[in-house]
Motif scaffolding. Structure first.
Motif, mmCIF file in Angstrom:
data_model
loop_
_atom_site.group_PDB
_atom_site.id
_atom_site.type_symbol
_atom_site.label_atom_id
_atom_site.label_comp_id
_atom_site.label_asym_id
_atom_site.label_seq_id
_atom_site.Cartn_x
_atom_site.Cartn_y
_atom_site.Cartn_z
ATOM 1 N N GLU A 50 0.834 -1.206 0.000
ATOM 2 C CA GLU A 50 0.000 0.000 0.000
ATOM 3 C C GLU A 50 0.867 1.253 0.000
ATOM 4 O O GLU A 50 0.566 2.227 -0.704
ATOM 5 N N ARG A 51 1.942 1.218 0.764
ATOM 6 C CA ARG A 51 2.856 2.362 0.812
ATOM 7 C C ARG A 51 3.548 2.553 -0.530
ATOM 8 O O ARG A 51 3.671 3.695 -1.024
ATOM 9 N N ARG A 52 3.990 1.458 -1.144
ATOM 10 C CA ARG A 52 4.615 1.555 -2.466
ATOM 11 C C ARG A 52 3.645 2.137 -3.490
ATOM 12 O O ARG A 52 4.028 2.940 -4.345
ATOM 13 N N TYR A 53 2.389 1.745 -3.387
ATOM 14 C CA TYR A 53 1.404 2.246 -4.347
ATOM 15 C C TYR A 53 1.182 3.745 -4.147
ATOM 16 O O TYR A 53 1.189 4.509 -5.124
ATOM 17 N N ARG A 54 0.984 4.161 -2.909
ATOM 18 C CA ARG A 54 0.760 5.589 -2.639
ATOM 19 C C ARG A 54 1.957 6.421 -3.069
ATOM 20 O O ARG A 54 1.810 7.475 -3.714
ATOM 21 N N ASP A 55 3.154 5.971 -2.726
ATOM 22 C CA ASP A 55 4.364 6.715 -3.107
ATOM 23 C C ASP A 55 4.521 6.745 -4.625
ATOM 24 O O ASP A 55 4.930 7.756 -5.197
ATOM 25 N N GLY A 56 4.196 5.632 -5.279
ATOM 26 C CA GLY A 56 4.301 5.572 -6.734
ATOM 27 C C GLY A 56 3.345 6.525 -7.418
ATOM 28 O O GLY A 56 3.683 7.125 -8.449
ATOM 29 N N GLU A 57 2.146 6.663 -6.881
ATOM 30 C CA GLU A 57 1.191 7.606 -7.460
ATOM 31 C C GLU A 57 1.715 9.033 -7.399
ATOM 32 O O GLU A 57 1.534 9.817 -8.336
ATOM 33 N N LEU A 58 2.385 9.364 -6.307
ATOM 34 C CA LEU A 58 2.924 10.716 -6.155
ATOM 35 C C LEU A 58 4.040 10.999 -7.157
ATOM 36 O O LEU A 58 4.275 12.155 -7.509
ATOM 37 N N GLY B 93 -6.179 -2.207 -13.996
ATOM 38 C CA GLY B 93 -6.291 -0.904 -14.646
ATOM 39 C C GLY B 93 -4.947 -0.273 -14.915
ATOM 40 O O GLY B 93 -4.715 0.310 -15.994
ATOM 41 N N ARG B 94 -4.039 -0.377 -13.974
ATOM 42 C CA ARG B 94 -2.710 0.213 -14.151
ATOM 43 C C ARG B 94 -1.917 -0.524 -15.224
ATOM 44 O O ARG B 94 -1.219 0.100 -16.034
ATOM 45 N N TYR B 95 -2.000 -1.854 -15.242
ATOM 46 C CA TYR B 95 -1.310 -2.613 -16.295
ATOM 47 C C TYR B 95 -1.846 -2.234 -17.670
ATOM 48 O O TYR B 95 -1.093 -2.080 -18.625
ATOM 49 N N ARG B 96 -3.141 -2.072 -17.749
ATOM 50 C CA ARG B 96 -3.736 -1.744 -19.042
ATOM 51 C C ARG B 96 -3.336 -0.347 -19.491
ATOM 52 O O ARG B 96 -3.044 -0.120 -20.670
ATOM 53 N N ILE C 61 -1.038 -9.778 -19.620
ATOM 54 C CA ILE C 61 -1.079 -10.990 -18.792
ATOM 55 C C ILE C 61 -1.333 -10.604 -17.337
ATOM 56 O O ILE C 61 -2.180 -11.204 -16.655
ATOM 57 N N GLY C 62 -0.613 -9.600 -16.854
ATOM 58 C CA GLY C 62 -0.803 -9.159 -15.480
ATOM 59 C C GLY C 62 -2.214 -8.672 -15.217
ATOM 60 O O GLY C 62 -2.797 -8.940 -14.157
ATOM 61 N N ALA C 63 -2.793 -7.969 -16.187
ATOM 62 C CA ALA C 63 -4.163 -7.468 -16.031
ATOM 63 C C ALA C 63 -5.143 -8.628 -15.900
ATOM 64 O O ALA C 63 -6.015 -8.643 -15.020
ATOM 65 N N ARG C 64 -5.012 -9.619 -16.786
ATOM 66 C CA ARG C 64 -5.963 -10.723 -16.763
ATOM 67 C C ARG C 64 -5.783 -11.604 -15.533
ATOM 68 O O ARG C 64 -6.763 -12.060 -14.934
ATOM 69 N N LEU D 16 3.595 3.186 -14.264
ATOM 70 C CA LEU D 16 2.278 2.543 -14.197
ATOM 71 C C LEU D 16 2.416 1.042 -13.969
ATOM 72 O O LEU D 16 1.617 0.440 -13.236
ATOM 73 N N THR D 17 3.427 0.433 -14.584
ATOM 74 C CA THR D 17 3.667 -0.988 -14.359
ATOM 75 C C THR D 17 4.048 -1.249 -12.907
ATOM 76 O O THR D 17 3.587 -2.222 -12.293
ATOM 77 N N ARG D 18 4.875 -0.388 -12.341
ATOM 78 C CA ARG D 18 5.230 -0.539 -10.924
ATOM 79 C C ARG D 18 3.996 -0.406 -10.036
ATOM 80 O O ARG D 18 3.855 -1.131 -9.038
ATOM 81 N N LEU D 19 3.105 0.510 -10.395
ATOM 82 C CA LEU D 19 1.869 0.656 -9.629
ATOM 83 C C LEU D 19 1.022 -0.613 -9.738
ATOM 84 O O LEU D 19 0.419 -1.050 -8.751
ATOM 85 N N GLY D 20 0.959 -1.189 -10.946
ATOM 86 C CA GLY D 20 0.236 -2.444 -11.110
ATOM 87 C C GLY D 20 0.822 -3.546 -10.248
ATOM 88 O O GLY D 20 0.088 -4.320 -9.614
ATOM 89 N N ASN D 21 2.149 -3.618 -10.197
ATOM 90 C CA ASN D 21 2.811 -4.628 -9.371
ATOM 91 C C ASN D 21 2.471 -4.442 -7.894
ATOM 92 O O ASN D 21 2.196 -5.418 -7.181
#
Length: 228
Positions: free
Chosen positions: A22-30, A77-80, A95-98, A45-50
């Motif tokens: 969750e922290r990685r996602y929030r920091d990545g969005e910033l 959504g982020r992978y796409r 692949i990650g999205a599906r 965006l790929t990092r956010l998907g991960n």
């Protein structure tokens, strides 16, 4: 030994894993670059998907599938988003999205994402990852006969893990014994590795294969510290 590694994973702190993702996602969005810097943006965006997918896996391992589903939808959504500006043959994003949507139990969205990948040319790709993308997409949309040539192609390649190819081919053929042996081999490959995406010790590919197998009535009983 596989048993010792699996036992070690049984003591994972999934709350800590979730908080980290969750922290990685929030920091990545910033730090998400503007659209003008397309290459940097698609990589972020790929990092956010991960990170979102990692949060979903941590929640699955905590026995919270409903909460996990939201993070898996976010990951898809982020992978796409990232695929639009990705270099050629980057089929890992579809692949990650599906996989995320299947793990989240959203089959309608997984079906739509699979058709999107096929429209993007996965079935015409020459690479192993492209053929994998095609086989997975076709299995999701229940086109098993069409999936078999792609699965058969990757199961004999040196640049693709053959147990995964075997499992896909056996799913397409609804070969119960073959699928059982193949998915068990995929699980062993996870239990004997030292590195995982997002440092998340979960056999996510096994979970996806089992979800596809359940739709065909051939899922098998598996037990591992790397599974919920």
């Amino acid at each position: 030994m596989p048993e010792q590694r699996a036992a070690a994973h049984g003591s994972e702190d999934w709350t800590a894993h979730l908080e980290r993702e969750e922290r990685r996602y929030r920091d990545g969005e910033l730090r998400l670059p503007e659209a003008e810097d397309a290459d940097a943006r698609q990589r972020q965006l790929t990092r956010l998907g991960n990170a979102a997918g990692g949060a979903g896996l941590a929640l699955l391992m905590q026995g919270r599938p409903d909460d996990a589903a939201g993070w898996f939808r976010r990951a898809a959504g982020r992978y796409r988003e990232s695929f639009a500006e990705a270099p050629p043959d980057r089929w890992g994003r579809p692949i990650g999205a599906r996989k995320s949507l299947v793990l989240g139990g959203d089959w309608a969205a997984a079906d739509e994402a699979a058709r999107w990948a096929l429209e993007a040319g996965a079935a015409e790709a020459a690479s192993a990852i492209g053929r994998y993308a095609a086989a997975l997409a076709l299995l999701i949309v229940d086109e098993d006969e069409e999936a078999r040539p792609h699965a058969d192609a990757i199961r004999i390649r040196d640049d693709f893990p053959s147990p995964v190819g075997d499992a896909l081919a056996c799913l397409a053929a609804q070969d119960v014994l073959g699928y059982t042996e193949a998915v068990e081999a995929v699980l062993v490959s996870f239990e004997t590795r030292d590195e995982y995406l997002e440092d998340m010790p979960v056999a996510d590919t096994v979970l996806v294969l089992q979800a596809l197998a359940r739709r065909r009535g051939i899922a098998v009983e598996l037990a591992s510290a790397l599974l919920p």
